[in-house]
Design an enzyme around this catalytic site. Structure first.
Site, PDB file in Angstrom:
ATOM      1  N   ALA A  48       0.820  -1.217   0.000  1.00 47.67           N
ATOM      2  CA  ALA A  48       0.000   0.000   0.000  1.00 47.67           C
ATOM      3  C   ALA A  48       0.854   1.268   0.000  1.00 47.67           C
ATOM      4  O   ALA A  48       0.458   2.290  -0.579  1.00 47.67           O
ATOM      5  CB  ALA A  48      -0.935  -0.006   1.195  1.00 47.67           C
ATOM      6  N   CYS A  56      -4.043   0.053  14.945  1.00 49.42           N
ATOM      7  CA  CYS A  56      -4.203  -0.991  15.969  1.00 49.42           C
ATOM      8  C   CYS A  56      -2.888  -1.168  16.725  1.00 49.42           C
ATOM      9  O   CYS A  56      -2.663  -2.191  17.363  1.00 49.42           O
ATOM     10  CB  CYS A  56      -4.665  -2.305  15.344  1.00 49.42           C
ATOM     11  SG  CYS A  56      -3.564  -2.930  14.088  1.00 49.42           S
TER      12      CYS A  56
HETATM   13  C1  LIG Z   1      -5.295  -4.912  10.199  1.00 52.80           C
HETATM   14  S1  LIG Z   1      -5.409  -5.871   8.749  1.00 52.80           S
HETATM   15  C2  LIG Z   1      -6.697  -5.053   7.871  1.00 52.80           C
HETATM   16  C3  LIG Z   1      -8.049  -5.488   8.287  1.00 52.80           C
HETATM   17  C4  LIG Z   1      -9.162  -5.067   7.390  1.00 52.80           C
HETATM   18  N1  LIG Z   1      -9.226  -3.644   7.197  1.00 52.80           N
HETATM   19  C5  LIG Z   1     -10.487  -5.573   7.957  1.00 52.80           C
HETATM   20  O1  LIG Z   1     -11.236  -4.768   8.547  1.00 52.80           O
HETATM   21  O2  LIG Z   1     -10.726  -6.767   7.840  1.00 52.80           O
HETATM   22  C6  LIG Z   1      -3.996  -5.387   7.858  1.00 52.80           C
HETATM   23  C7  LIG Z   1      -3.894  -5.916   6.444  1.00 52.80           C
HETATM   24  O3  LIG Z   1      -2.777  -5.276   5.846  1.00 52.80           O
HETATM   25  C8  LIG Z   1      -2.126  -6.199   4.981  1.00 52.80           C
HETATM   26  N2  LIG Z   1      -0.773  -5.655   4.796  1.00 52.80           N
HETATM   27  C9  LIG Z   1       0.295  -5.713   5.615  1.00 52.80           C
HETATM   28  N3  LIG Z   1       1.305  -4.969   5.133  1.00 52.80           N
HETATM   29  C10 LIG Z   1       0.859  -4.423   3.976  1.00 52.80           C
HETATM   30  C11 LIG Z   1       1.419  -3.536   3.024  1.00 52.80           C
HETATM   31  N4  LIG Z   1       2.644  -3.034   3.178  1.00 52.80           N
HETATM   32  N5  LIG Z   1       0.670  -3.180   1.967  1.00 52.80           N
HETATM   33  C12 LIG Z   1      -0.583  -3.658   1.799  1.00 52.80           C
HETATM   34  N6  LIG Z   1      -1.163  -4.493   2.675  1.00 52.80           N
HETATM   35  C13 LIG Z   1      -0.467  -4.866   3.751  1.00 52.80           C
HETATM   36  C14 LIG Z   1      -2.262  -7.527   5.643  1.00 52.80           C
HETATM   37  O4  LIG Z   1      -2.173  -8.559   4.667  1.00 52.80           O
HETATM   38  C15 LIG Z   1      -3.656  -7.398   6.285  1.00 52.80           C
HETATM   39  O5  LIG Z   1      -4.601  -7.928   5.403  1.00 52.80           O
END
Ligand SMILES: C[S@@+](CC[C@H](N)C(=O)[O-])C[C@H]1O[C@@H](n2cnc3c(N)ncnc32)[C@H](O)[C@@H]1O
Length: 391
Positions: free
Chosen positions: A272, A330
């Site tokens: 992201a 979080c």
């Molecule tokens: C806290 S969870 C998000 C939860 C989601 N918004 C929900 O309500 O179900 C964080 C997400 O970020 C993703 N993630 C981790 N690092 C990332 C990055 N650098 N770029 C994109 N996605 C990433 C993980 O795979 C995970 O799905």
């Protein structure tokens, strides 16, 4: 029963209900087997409570009760029914709920999520793991689930002397468990992250849903599409989901299909941070930012704050006047003030203003307990973004 005696000046934290007793708070202790129960007393001999012991953790004892009661099936059954009763109001329009949130429900180390007729459990400490049979039997008795999946994972497990486990430990069920949240169909992924779904965003996503009519949404760090699908349910025209995990997006795509919204979704597998740097988001009406925890200890706080600022800055810069930024953290060790300051800095740097339209947090199935500050971790804000001259 083994016993431990606390130092003369008992920490206020302990007397005010916090269940953790650190190694340096203990005056003397017989050497119990790791994972076994100990009775804890003040220096002057008063009973403090009963908990489990682990010599490999600086949190030497985690209290399960302040009463002189047996820790048995009945004990767990009572805890589970009390926790469940306090959450029943969340089951309107939904059949998923976190039944046990560890320390916040007086059960350190234990997580239990209910997804329709299935339960997903995490035994995160050696001590709670020693009661797994009693816990499973009590859960079966109370909830009669079709299956219970154990999904014990995370970095802390090996420190506790436990191994990662992902398997059905009672009955059987599908790899993707169907459930309903706020009237929307979802799948909890038993091969996915945490317990398979992030139930903690249920109220924040619902609020955003009510503000998203007609808009184009980009859900950054989407996991399986919780925010995106809530926005589509609320009448958003289209949603773009960005996550680094291909599996999360595959499940997101199934979730979208289940609700008949796949043709309104675009799925992008990307980091992201890179995505925000390399593409133009000015056509979006709503940007959602929900990254994973960015710091585990105070030494990495500064980096985490830089990360939040960068993400929010890029989003704020690209949002046109009157559009929405829904942003979350979080990271437990960051206070709401510290995190919000990083977003305010981002507004300043982009010469824009943000009006807080909604301040969210944790739902009542992830309760915050006043004396256990570690139970508070989730922060959520929806801003309406304006150029300074348009305000
Ligand atoms: C806290 S969870 C998000 C939860 C989601 N918004 C929900 O309500 O179900 C964080 C997400 O970020 C993703 N993630 C981790 N690092 C990332 C990055 N650098 N770029 C994109 N996605 C990433 C993980 O795979 C995970 O799905």
């Amino acid at each position: 029963m083994n016993s431990a005696v606390l130092k003369r000046n008992i920490k206020k934290r302990i007397s005010m209900g916090h269940p953790w007793i650190y190694d340096n708070e203990i005056e003397r202790c017989e050497t119990p087997i790791d994972g076994s129960l100990v009775d804890v007393f003040t220096f002057s001999g008063q009973f403090v409570g009963r908990g489990y012991y682990n010599s490999n953790s600086i949190i030497r004892i985690r209290l399960l009760t302040r009463k002189n009661v047996s820790i048995d099936r009945e004990f767990f059954k009572e805890k589970f029914s009390k926790a469940y009763r306090s959450r029943e109001s969340l089951l309107r329009n939904s059949n998923a709920v976190r039944i046990v949130f560890g320390e916040a429900d007086g059960l350190p180390g234990l997580i239990v999520d209910k997804f329709s007729d299935y339960l997903v459990v995490q035994f995160n400490t050696l001590g709670i793991n020693t009661f797994r049979d009693e816990i499973v039997e009590s859960l079966v008795k109370l909830f009669n689930p079709t299956g219970i999946f154990e999904k014990s994972e995370g970095l802390a497990l090996s420190k506790e002397g436990l191994e990662r486990k992902e398997e059905w430990i009672h009955g059987k069920g599908p790899e993707l468990i169907p459930f309903v949240l706020n009237g929307i169909k979802f799948l909890a992924d038993t091969k996915g992250q945490k317990t398979g779904f992030f139930l903690d965003q249920r109220e924040n996503a619902l609020r955003l849903s009510s503000m998203s009519g007609g808009g184009r949404v980009i859900d950054l760090f989407s996991y399986t599409g919780n925010f995106a699908l809530h926005c589509l349910a609320g009448g958003a025209r289209a949603a773009t989901l960005v996550d680094v995990s291909q599996r999360a997006l595959d499940v997101a795509s199934e979730n979208a299909s289940l609700n008949g919204w796949k043709d309104r979704c675009t799925f992008i597998t990307a980091n992201a941070f890179d995505f925000l740097r390399e593409s133009d988001q000015s056509s979006f009406d709503i940007i959602v930012i929900d990254p994973p925890a960015m710091a585990k200890s105070s030494s990495s706080k500064a980096n985490a704050l830089r990360g939040y600022k960068e993400l929010n800055l890029r989003a704020i810069k690209s949002l046109r006047s009157g559009r929405l930024l829904a942003t979350s953290s979080c990271t437990q060790i960051l206070s709401e003030e510290e995190w919000q300051r990083s977003i305010n800095d981002a507004f300043q740097d982009s010469k824009k203003l943000g009006i807080v339209s909604f301040r969210g947090g944790q739902p009542s199935d992830h309760p915050e307990v006043s004396s256990i500050y570690e139970t508070k971790y989730l922060k959520f804000l929806i801003y309406r973004v304006f150029g300074i001259n348009e305000f």
